[in-house]
Design a protein around this motif. Sequence first.
Motif, PDB file in Angstrom:
ATOM      1  N   VAL A  39       0.815  -1.217   0.000  1.00  0.00           N
ATOM      2  CA  VAL A  39       0.000   0.000   0.000  1.00  0.00           C
ATOM      3  C   VAL A  39       0.847   1.264   0.000  1.00  0.00           C
ATOM      4  O   VAL A  39       0.354   2.329   0.350  1.00  0.00           O
ATOM      5  CB  VAL A  39      -0.951   0.009   1.219  1.00  0.00           C
ATOM      6  N   GLY A  40       2.104   1.153  -0.396  1.00  0.00           N
ATOM      7  CA  GLY A  40       2.997   2.306  -0.347  1.00  0.00           C
ATOM      8  C   GLY A  40       2.485   3.494  -1.117  1.00  0.00           C
ATOM      9  O   GLY A  40       2.698   4.644  -0.726  1.00  0.00           O
ATOM     10  N   ALA A  41       1.777   3.254  -2.231  1.00  0.00           N
ATOM     11  CA  ALA A  41       1.287   4.366  -3.046  1.00  0.00           C
ATOM     12  C   ALA A  41       0.236   5.195  -2.325  1.00  0.00           C
ATOM     13  O   ALA A  41      -0.024   6.335  -2.711  1.00  0.00           O
ATOM     14  CB  ALA A  41       0.712   3.824  -4.356  1.00  0.00           C
ATOM     15  N   MET A  42      -0.415   4.650  -1.273  1.00  0.00           N
ATOM     16  CA  MET A  42      -1.395   5.399  -0.499  1.00  0.00           C
ATOM     17  C   MET A  42      -0.736   6.279   0.555  1.00  0.00           C
ATOM     18  O   MET A  42      -1.375   7.163   1.124  1.00  0.00           O
ATOM     19  CB  MET A  42      -2.376   4.454   0.197  1.00  0.00           C
ATOM     20  N   TYR A  43       0.549   6.041   0.818  1.00  0.00           N
ATOM     21  CA  TYR A  43       1.207   6.703   1.933  1.00  0.00           C
ATOM     22  C   TYR A  43       2.431   7.531   1.549  1.00  0.00           C
ATOM     23  O   TYR A  43       2.853   8.392   2.313  1.00  0.00           O
ATOM     24  CB  TYR A  43       1.640   5.654   2.969  1.00  0.00           C
ATOM     25  N   LEU A  44       3.016   7.248   0.398  1.00  0.00           N
ATOM     26  CA  LEU A  44       4.260   7.912   0.021  1.00  0.00           C
ATOM     27  C   LEU A  44       4.117   8.592  -1.336  1.00  0.00           C
ATOM     28  O   LEU A  44       3.357   8.126  -2.191  1.00  0.00           O
ATOM     29  CB  LEU A  44       5.408   6.897  -0.032  1.00  0.00           C
ATOM     30  N   PRO A  45       4.863   9.660  -1.588  1.00  0.00           N
ATOM     31  CA  PRO A  45       4.816  10.339  -2.893  1.00  0.00           C
ATOM     32  C   PRO A  45       5.655   9.598  -3.942  1.00  0.00           C
ATOM     33  O   PRO A  45       6.689  10.092  -4.400  1.00  0.00           O
ATOM     34  CB  PRO A  45       5.385  11.725  -2.571  1.00  0.00           C
ATOM     35  N   LEU A  46       5.197   8.433  -4.337  1.00  0.00           N
ATOM     36  CA  LEU A  46       5.979   7.581  -5.228  1.00  0.00           C
ATOM     37  C   LEU A  46       6.041   8.122  -6.654  1.00  0.00           C
ATOM     38  O   LEU A  46       6.813   7.614  -7.475  1.00  0.00           O
ATOM     39  CB  LEU A  46       5.391   6.166  -5.240  1.00  0.00           C
ATOM     40  N   ALA A  47       5.235   9.131  -6.973  1.00  0.00           N
ATOM     41  CA  ALA A  47       5.237   9.663  -8.330  1.00  0.00           C
ATOM     42  C   ALA A  47       6.332  10.704  -8.552  1.00  0.00           C
ATOM     43  O   ALA A  47       6.471  11.213  -9.668  1.00  0.00           O
ATOM     44  CB  ALA A  47       3.871  10.284  -8.640  1.00  0.00           C
ATOM     45  N   VAL A  48       7.106  11.034  -7.538  1.00  0.00           N
ATOM     46  CA  VAL A  48       8.156  12.033  -7.712  1.00  0.00           C
ATOM     47  C   VAL A  48       9.300  11.467  -8.536  1.00  0.00           C
ATOM     48  O   VAL A  48       9.452  10.249  -8.689  1.00  0.00           O
ATOM     49  CB  VAL A  48       8.680  12.523  -6.343  1.00  0.00           C
ATOM     50  N   SER A  49      10.115  12.352  -9.058  1.00  0.00           N
ATOM     51  CA  SER A  49      11.281  11.930  -9.832  1.00  0.00           C
ATOM     52  C   SER A  49      12.297  11.258  -8.913  1.00  0.00           C
ATOM     53  O   SER A  49      12.591  11.778  -7.830  1.00  0.00           O
ATOM     54  CB  SER A  49      11.915  13.141 -10.510  1.00  0.00           C
ATOM     55  N   PRO A  50      12.850  10.117  -9.327  1.00  0.00           N
ATOM     56  CA  PRO A  50      13.854   9.434  -8.487  1.00  0.00           C
ATOM     57  C   PRO A  50      15.082  10.285  -8.207  1.00  0.00           C
ATOM     58  O   PRO A  50      15.784  10.047  -7.219  1.00  0.00           O
ATOM     59  CB  PRO A  50      14.207   8.197  -9.311  1.00  0.00           C
ATOM     60  N   SER A  51      15.337  11.278  -9.073  1.00  0.00           N
ATOM     61  CA  SER A  51      16.525  12.107  -8.883  1.00  0.00           C
ATOM     62  C   SER A  51      16.268  13.318  -7.992  1.00  0.00           C
ATOM     63  O   SER A  51      17.203  14.045  -7.654  1.00  0.00           O
ATOM     64  CB  SER A  51      17.049  12.582 -10.242  1.00  0.00           C
TER      65      SER A  51
END
Length: 763
Positions: A39-51
């Motif tokens: 469920v990480g996508a519900m809790y973390l800003p995973l859409a940010v750029s990895p850099s």
Amino acid sequence: MLGGLLLVVVVAVFVAGTDAESLLHEGGTDHVRQVAEDVGAMYLPLAVSPSSPCGRALGEMATALESNSSSSMWAKYMVDSWGKTTDGQYLGNPYSGLFDECVIAASPGGRIKGKHCRIYTTLLTGNEEERNTEAEPHIQPDPDAAAKYIEYLRRHVGKPDFTLLKSLVREPRTGVMPLAVPYGNLQYDTCMPDVCTKEELQSSLIGEFLPRGIYPTVLECSVQDEKVEFTDADVGFMSLVTFLLGLVICASVVDIYLEYTAKQHVSKGVLRYLLVFSAYTNLGKILQVNPKASPGNITCLHALRTLSMVWVIWCHQQFTPFLNMANVLLFIESYQNILAQTILNGYPSVDTFFFLSGLLVSYSVLRGARRTNSFNVLLFYVHRFLRLLPPIALTVGLCATVMRFLVGGPIGFLWDFGFYANCQKYWWKDILFLDNLYLNDPVCVGQAWYLGTDTQLYLVAPLIILPLYFLKKFGKAWLFLLTAASAVIPAAIIYQYNLPPTSLNNPLITSEMSNEYMHKIYCPPWTRASPWLAGVWLGYIIYRQGNTRYKMNAVTVTVGWTLATITGLLVVFGMYSYNRVVVPMPYEVMTQVVYGGGHRLAWGAVLAWVVFACHNGYGGLVDGFLSHPVWQPMSRLTYTTYLLAVPVQNILTYNTSQGGAYYFTHLNMIISTVGAVVLTLPLALLLSLLAESPVVGLERILLRPNHNTPRPAPPSEEKAASPPPVNPAFPNGERAEEGTTTTTTTAGFSNPVFTVEEVVKGS
């Protein structure tokens, strides 16, 4: 057996030196890692750029989650602190995380720290699905979901439905949250690296939720030990308080020195302007307990003030933690019995203060007119504003500046959005006593609506009271007409606009009806005047009574107390059938009009009887309780207590939310209320010493230098009302000492008008 085993385990852990981190590392790593993956996508800003800084921090967090070393526990703390599926969701338990566990999480060297965020999701319907991606501070609830919630309450609160339970067992728990949480919305907490921003989390969550018909809003994010930045307003307010504290300390030192060196004569010069700030003297006046009754002192008023103030705080406390409550449905169900009307219909507590205000202003004005055979209009109004303005100005300044530094926890942001923001923008409404007339805009000190209403009644008081002295027959007819109008006007407005008879907790009452009731009935002075006018009547009666004692036979006393008791019970409990969330009854027109127009006047009549009977020696045990001197100190702090109680209650709620949601029980509510009272009283005492007592002293010096001068003989037309030998405070015929100046002061100050403002301003 189990207890012994637990003890062995605890001792073994202690002896082995195993700490909490290694225990979690050994037993919970796999579970925490699995949660983050699922469920990480519900809790973390995973859409940010990895850099990006946030992307790199998330990469380190992912690496730490995969690691089995103790140095990686910071990432597991962050995931473990997330608000996840918990027990009691069908009772409204939110997905509250653990605030402290999040904000103390830090990578080795402290490069990455935990940032706690609260997220609020809204089910979208119709055109709402086209909502833009910009974060909004508040999302309007879906009325369809609200209707479903109300229907859920009606069908299931307090009624076991095994068919429903079986169907819920077969569904994921999140699937029933729209029924268990008000308005069909969901609230949960998360923890992410502190370099990630609120906007990055918001944007990422929108991409995750919006395709599912859900709109997420990141309400606020906070970290531990956020940098404190003082504004100019903060510095100005702290400078003012420091100056006042310096005056109080200096005045106290000088006062003590003069007291113990027998140089009191020095205090009659310029020093008297400093000595009014002396905490040594003012504290003694506030805490003074006078066990003996004195002529003209209505002793039962102390308890009425104090108990009504506690009643107000008790009612406010019930709903302060509502936004962070773990068992909302049990909270609602617990207030379905008739005794709960003392809370749900606790509005007579406010009417008590209107009654006391009318009583004391009437009695004081009439006595002043008899003493001088005139009326000083300017002094009358100047006294009012000098008496009330400094304490409320300091309270508004406190809420608009440094008080925000005392607030923390996962819902501490509500202070910034509420008290802090509103006080900075709308402070002038409190200072000008106009809160009750501008309800469409936010307010700073919300309970100050009462001050506005009472002040507006005070402004017209001379037009109502003075005819009772100068034009007796006309004055009584005029007061009777106004009293009748005070019941007819709200009844007519309620009937015309189809409003409820009082503020009801009833799903059949729409929010529009409730708001309209507040605007048209609850706050305007012309619809709240009934108990105030009842107090004016009693003030006139006691003034005419002088030092005599009314004689009543046993039948009159019995009938009076019986009618007062029945009427009081009907006012408080009469709305039980209509004032319930679960299965309420629709009210009929007769109830709507009669109760809506007459219940406040009826409550004023009840209080008038209680005070009149106790004052004339017919109170029995009631008078013994109400007139006990133990009530005197707290009754002198009720104004400043009223100003500070609501902010203190909110701060307590915010700062105790770190460990999760508040669990409602009646015992917890009692503990919370006692805590609020105990913490508010010292602050109220300090506020009184800084801004209330000194102003009273300065007013006495500047505007009433001869306030202790014996009064001249009353005008000839008042000779019939001159004080006979018998005094109501001394039923056995004792008389006051020769030369004694009798006043109705209840604060220890020998100022006959001061008691007008000793009435608590509460809501």
